[in-house]
Design a protein around this motif. Structure first.
Motif, short mmCIF file in Angstrom:
data_model
loop_
_atom_site.label_atom_id
_atom_site.label_comp_id
_atom_site.label_asym_id
_atom_site.label_seq_id
_atom_site.Cartn_x
_atom_site.Cartn_y
_atom_site.Cartn_z
N THR A 37 0.83 -1.17 -0.25
CA THR A 37 0.09 0.00 0.13
C THR A 37 0.91 1.31 -0.05
OG1 THR A 37 -0.13 -0.24 2.39
CG2 THR A 37 -1.88 -0.98 1.01
N SER A 38 1.92 1.25 0.30
CA SER A 38 2.95 2.17 0.69
C SER A 38 4.32 2.16 0.59
CB SER A 38 2.46 3.25 1.60
OG SER A 38 2.61 2.75 2.99
N CYS A 39 5.04 3.07 0.98
CA CYS A 39 6.50 3.13 0.89
C CYS A 39 7.28 1.63 1.61
CB CYS A 39 7.18 4.49 1.01
SG CYS A 39 6.29 5.31 2.35
N CYS A 40 6.58 1.35 2.64
CA CYS A 40 7.08 0.22 3.37
C CYS A 40 7.34 -1.00 2.56
CB CYS A 40 6.37 0.05 4.67
SG CYS A 40 6.78 0.68 6.21
N GLY A 41 6.39 -1.00 1.49
CA GLY A 41 6.49 -2.11 0.39
C GLY A 41 7.94 -2.33 0.00
N GLU A 74 1.49 -3.19 4.84
CA GLU A 74 2.95 -2.14 4.73
C GLU A 74 2.52 -0.66 4.78
OE1 GLU A 74 3.86 -3.92 0.78
OE2 GLU A 74 3.58 -5.71 1.79
N GLY A 75 2.66 -0.32 6.10
CA GLY A 75 2.50 1.04 6.37
C GLY A 75 1.13 1.39 6.33
N THR A 76 0.99 2.66 5.58
CA THR A 76 -0.25 3.68 5.38
C THR A 76 -1.32 2.92 4.99
OG1 THR A 76 1.22 4.98 4.44
CG2 THR A 76 -0.83 5.86 5.06
N ILE A 77 -2.55 3.03 5.67
CA ILE A 77 -3.73 2.19 5.20
C ILE A 77 -4.79 3.45 5.01
CG2 ILE A 77 -5.59 0.64 5.66
CD1 ILE A 77 -3.43 -0.85 4.68
N ILE A 101 3.84 -3.66 9.17
CA ILE A 101 4.94 -2.96 9.57
C ILE A 101 5.01 -1.32 9.22
CG2 ILE A 101 6.40 -5.10 8.68
CD1 ILE A 101 6.82 -3.87 6.12
N GLY A 102 5.60 -0.89 9.91
CA GLY A 102 5.74 0.60 9.48
C GLY A 102 5.13 1.49 10.60
N ALA A 103 5.59 2.63 10.94
CA ALA A 103 4.96 3.63 12.07
C ALA A 103 3.54 3.99 11.38
CB ALA A 103 5.91 4.75 12.09
N CYS A 104 3.42 4.23 10.15
CA CYS A 104 2.05 4.67 9.55
C CYS A 104 0.71 3.65 10.04
CB CYS A 104 1.89 4.68 8.38
SG CYS A 104 2.86 6.11 7.54
N GLY A 105 1.16 2.33 10.10
CA GLY A 105 0.07 1.47 10.45
C GLY A 105 -0.03 1.48 12.06
N GLY A 109 1.90 7.48 11.68
CA GLY A 109 3.11 7.91 11.47
C GLY A 109 3.13 9.59 10.94
N LEU A 110 3.79 9.42 9.80
CA LEU A 110 3.79 10.90 9.28
C LEU A 110 2.33 11.56 9.13
CD1 LEU A 110 5.96 10.77 6.08
CD2 LEU A 110 6.64 12.27 8.26
N PHE A 111 1.38 10.49 8.63
CA PHE A 111 0.18 11.05 8.28
C PHE A 111 -0.96 11.28 9.32
CE2 PHE A 111 2.25 8.70 5.02
CZ PHE A 111 2.53 9.84 4.19
N TRP A 112 -0.40 11.15 10.63
CA TRP A 112 -1.48 10.81 11.83
C TRP A 112 -2.59 11.71 11.88
CZ3 TRP A 112 -3.10 13.63 15.80
CH2 TRP A 112 -2.66 14.91 15.95
N PRO A 131 7.55 -1.48 14.32
CA PRO A 131 7.69 -0.10 14.26
C PRO A 131 8.99 0.31 13.47
CG PRO A 131 8.30 -0.59 16.40
CD PRO A 131 7.97 -2.08 15.75
N GLY A 132 8.92 1.50 13.06
CA GLY A 132 10.04 2.07 12.17
C GLY A 132 9.46 2.78 11.09
N CYS A 133 10.20 3.63 10.33
CA CYS A 133 9.58 4.43 9.20
C CYS A 133 10.89 4.43 8.30
CB CYS A 133 9.10 5.72 9.55
SG CYS A 133 8.38 6.70 8.25
N PRO A 134 10.98 3.64 7.34
CA PRO A 134 10.38 2.26 7.28
C PRO A 134 11.35 1.40 8.19
CG PRO A 134 11.73 2.49 5.57
CD PRO A 134 12.02 3.89 6.22
N PRO A 135 10.55 0.36 8.71
CA PRO A 135 11.60 -0.57 9.62
C PRO A 135 12.34 -1.44 8.73
CG PRO A 135 9.48 -1.58 9.19
CD PRO A 135 9.34 0.00 8.70
S1 SF4 Z 1 6.08 3.95 7.94
FE1 SF4 Z 1 7.44 5.34 6.94
S2 SF4 Z 1 8.18 4.07 5.13
FE2 SF4 Z 1 6.10 2.93 5.97
S3 SF4 Z 1 4.78 3.65 4.88
FE3 SF4 Z 1 4.67 5.19 6.73
S4 SF4 Z 1 5.78 6.78 5.68
FE4 SF4 Z 1 6.13 4.96 4.28
#
Ligand code: SF4
Lengths: 360, 382
Positions: A37-41, A74-77, A101-105, A109-112, A131-135
């Motif tokens: 779904t996003s960059c964690c992929g 993977e990250g943002t949903i 995986i990812g802080a977004c999930g 994360g960035l988009f909270w 956790p991690g951005c990205p892990p």
């Molecule tokens: S946690 Fe970081 S790397 Fe992962 S989807 Fe979110 S912004 Fe992208």
């Protein structure tokens, strides 16, 4: 999601006479469905490619959910993707597992506080968070290992140990009391203006074209803003007329359609850029025409009968700003956004305010 | 009645000295120490002896053990592991490993099988339910029936002069079942997948048949046993390399190996006809292509590689030729699955074009060569 599905899956695997075989099979065959779904992929790709090779543990990245038993979120949903995630999860046969995986999930994360983000753990039950951005890929692999251990032993254990500190002391706040961080120094201009002004350019063909257009549209203000760029300002009642004339001129497709929100002046500016694929000398030229419409009654005729490809862009603008393009047959269906999100790009759209509450 | 059956089974039983004869441990002037043969353990017990005799009865043995079900199972488990492993190695990875470190993760397919076995079986609402569940089981028919007519040396069920023809005819039934599976799934991707399967079927089947026929013409017989006997000096691949090549490519098309993995392309139609299957039923349908690969590779080694010709291993007796056939088949299968690592996938129209133009021309050349060599053979010059 009243029942604890995770526990149920583990219970199924560890019950009965042949439990060891069931557990062994599930443990060594955690096939993950591709749900990038996003960059964690990218990290997922890493984890399965030659550097890290998660296939060593029998985990295989597969294309579909019917034949696999692991979802790696993977990250943002986004709110719209949440449906797809839920469907994927429901289509997957039991016993199934989820790693996020990812802080977004976890908390966005960035988009909270974005207008279109959900928390995946509210949608499907998650076994492990990374956790991690990205892990790192190691992080993902250790989650797979942890899941294997969970399947084997039946109990979920965290793989990370955290140092304990007294947050209340550190932050100097009381438990249960809501705190807001200081507001950023927002500078709001009284009357933001978008200035589009003519520019003197050496452009022979342009001058000729502008003359020609001026003859056809005496009601509009036409000028060049750069080489190959022409701007037409007009009133909203001539919107269709301009489009019709431009289309007959040879401008056969729409490059973009924009809406600019000017809440102070109580109006929207609708801006449409067109160009040509079929007339050779018009190919580099982009003509933009703009009209203003009242913000409280944002209605404007659709240009779909001149340029069918404008359909998507009109629906997009309707989603974001709530401008109604009259005559577009698909107007009103949510195109990009989840149904519950209304006009998020209007400047007065309220986002969630940042605040935190210490809990015990 | 029973004794008659027993007699019938015993007369036509597989001879494997290793287990049907006494194994002498040592032999001095007045003493012989031996292990009693395994089969004679049950020789006196009423029902068990019948069962043991039945197991070693050649037709039964052929279908159930070699070259039948058990061999297919071993081949599939090995080839799936090999496919993943070789792909991984080419990509500079290890591939499945940790499940059994010291043997390179070779039991990985077993773990996957176990997982499939205990996963939920979902029958979706739109499926044509009875057929949806029935067809995967019916697939065993066209897979196991050809075994009846494909001999493995002296182990065979039916010895007929038409064995190659019958085998090919039965193998050609498999795409029908795949199309039927796609229909029973009643879903979008399954429909596209089975359509692709049907298209591919038209592009390779004729080539496959012509290539086989050109070999049958050369040997002057469609009986596998005679074909292999003819090849004791020159294997068929040297006699008619065109037919071998055409047959080879047709096999890759027929079993949807790369570069012709079109009906099941998982990036495009997510496993095509098999998309809706879950759990153990998916395990059954997924192996279908491998089973077909096994059968066609067996035919290839019989037609072109001298079948079960190979040094005789005395302790194995009747199993020795079967072993040679099995090894050749496995070797061929390994070549086919190796294609996955370095080929891209053709589009459907490209595959159809190849099937109907270049491959068809090759098959025609093979047929003409076959006719020529066949004439020479009839004259007795070969
Ligand atoms: S946690 Fe970081 S790397 Fe992962 S989807 Fe979110 S912004 Fe992208």
């Amino acid at each position: 999601m009243k029942k604890d599905v995770n526990a149920e899956n583990i219970e199924f695997l560890s019950s009965g006479l042949i439990a060891p075989i069931k557990k062994w099979g599930a443990k060594w065959s955690l096939w993950a469905v591709h749900l990038v779904t996003s960059c964690c992929g990218v990290e997922l790709a890493h984890a399965y490619a030659s550097g890290y090779d998660a296939e060593r543990w029998g985990s295989l990245n597969f294309g579909m959910m019917r034949q696999t038993n692991l979802i790696i979120v993977e990250g943002t949903i986004t709110k719209k993707m949440a449906r797809a995630l839920r469907i994927t999860w429901e289509q997957m046969p039991d016993p199934k597992f989820v790693i996020l995986i990812g802080a977004c999930g976890i908390e966005g994360g960035l988009f909270w506080n974005s207008y279109h983000i959900t928390r995946p753990w509210k949608i499907i039950p998650i076994d492990y968070f990374v956790p991690g951005c990205p892990p790192t890929p190691e992080g993902l692999i250790s989650a797979i290992r942890a899941l294997q251990k969970k399947i084997e032993s039946g109990e979920a254990k965290t793989t990370a140990k955290f140092r304990e500190t007294d947050l209340a002391k550190l932050l100097g706040t009381e438990v249960g009391k809501e705190r807001k961080p200081p507001k950023p120094p927002l500078k709001i201009a009284e009357k933001p203006e978008i200035k589009i002004e003519p520019k003197e350019v050496e452009w022979e063909f342009g001058k000729k074209l502008i003359e020609e257009l001026k003859n056809k549209m005496p009601f509009a203000e036409i000028f060049a803003i750069d080489i190959n760029r022409i701007y037409i300002k007009t009133e909203s009642k001539f919107y269709e007329k301009v489009a019709e004339l431009l289309e007959s001129e040879g401008f056969d497709h729409v490059k973009s359609l924009n809406v600019i929100d000017l809440p102070h002046e109580n109006k929207f500016v609708v801006e449409c850029s067109v160009s040509s694929y079929s007339v050779e000398e018009l190919m580099p030229v982009i003509v933009t025409f703009s009209v203003e419409i009242p913000r409280d009654k944002p209605r404007i005729p659709s240009l779909i009968r001149f340029w069918p490809s404008i359909d998507y862009q009109e629906r997009e603008m309707h989603d974001f700003f709530g401008v109604w393009f009259e005559g577009n047959p698909w107007m009103g269906n949510k195109f990009l956004l989840a149904p519950e999100v209304e006009t998020p790009l209007r400047k007065d759209f309220k986002l969630e305010e940042p605040s935190y509450v210490l809990e015990r | 009645m029973l004794s008659y059956l027993l007699e019938m089974f015993r007369q036509n039983s597989v001879g494997i000295p290793l287990i049907t004869r006494k194994v002498v441990l040592y032999h001095t002037a007045n003493k012989i120490a031996y292990i009693p043969p395994l089969t004679s353990l049950f020789a006196k017990i009423p029902i068990l002896n019948l069962i043991v005799a039945l197991i070693f009865w050649k037709p039964f043995f052929a279908v159930l053990f070699a070259p039948g079900l058990v061999c297919i199972l071993i081949a599939i488990l090995f080839i799936i592991w090999f496919e993943r492993k070789v792909t991984a190695r080419v990509q500079w990875r290890y591939g499945p490993l940790e499940v059994s470190r010291n043997v390179g993760g070779i039991i990985q397919p077993m773990a996957d099988g176990m997982r499939y076995f205990f996963q939920e079986v979902i029958v979706h609402r739109e499926a044509h339910k009875p057929y949806f569940l029935q067809f995967p089981l019916i697939t065993f028919l066209p897979v196991l029936l050809p075994i009846l007519v494909i001999p493995a040396g002296t182990i065979y069920a039916i010895n007929t002069p038409y064995s190659i023809l019958v085998a090919i005819a039965l193998i050609s039934l498999i795409p029908m079942i795949i199309v039927a599976i796609g229909w029973a799934s009643n879903s979008k991707y399954a429909y596209v997948g089975s359509l692709r399967e049907a298209m591919m079927y038209f592009s390779y089947e004729i080539v496959l048949m012509i290539a086989a026929m050109s070999m049958v013409i050369i040997y002057g017989s469609a009986n596998a046993i005679e074909i292999v006997k003819e090849q004791s000096t020159i294997p068929g691949i040297l006699l008619n390399p065109f037919a071998a090549l055409a047959f080879f490519v047709a096999i890759a098309m027929a079993t949807s190996r790369f570069p012709f993995e079109i009906p099941e392309a998982d990036q495009e139609v997510v496993f095509g006809p098999f998309i809706e299957y879950t759990g153990i039923i998916f395990g059954v349908v997924m192996t279908l292509a491998y089973e077909k690969l096994y059968l066609l590779c067996m035919l290839f080694s019989i037609l072109f590689l001298g079948g079960w010709n190979g040094p005789f291993i005395p302790p194995l007796g009747d199993l020795s030729p079967a072993l040679w056939l099995f090894l050749k088949t496995i070797g061929l299968m390994m070549i086919f699955v190796f294609f996955r690592t370095f080929y891209a996938r053709y589009r459907l129209d490209q595959a159809l074009k190849i099937g109907w133009s270049k491959l068809m021309a090759l098959a025609m050349v093979a047929l003409i060569t076959g006719l020529g060599l066949g004439a020479v053979n009839v004259m007795g010059w070969l």
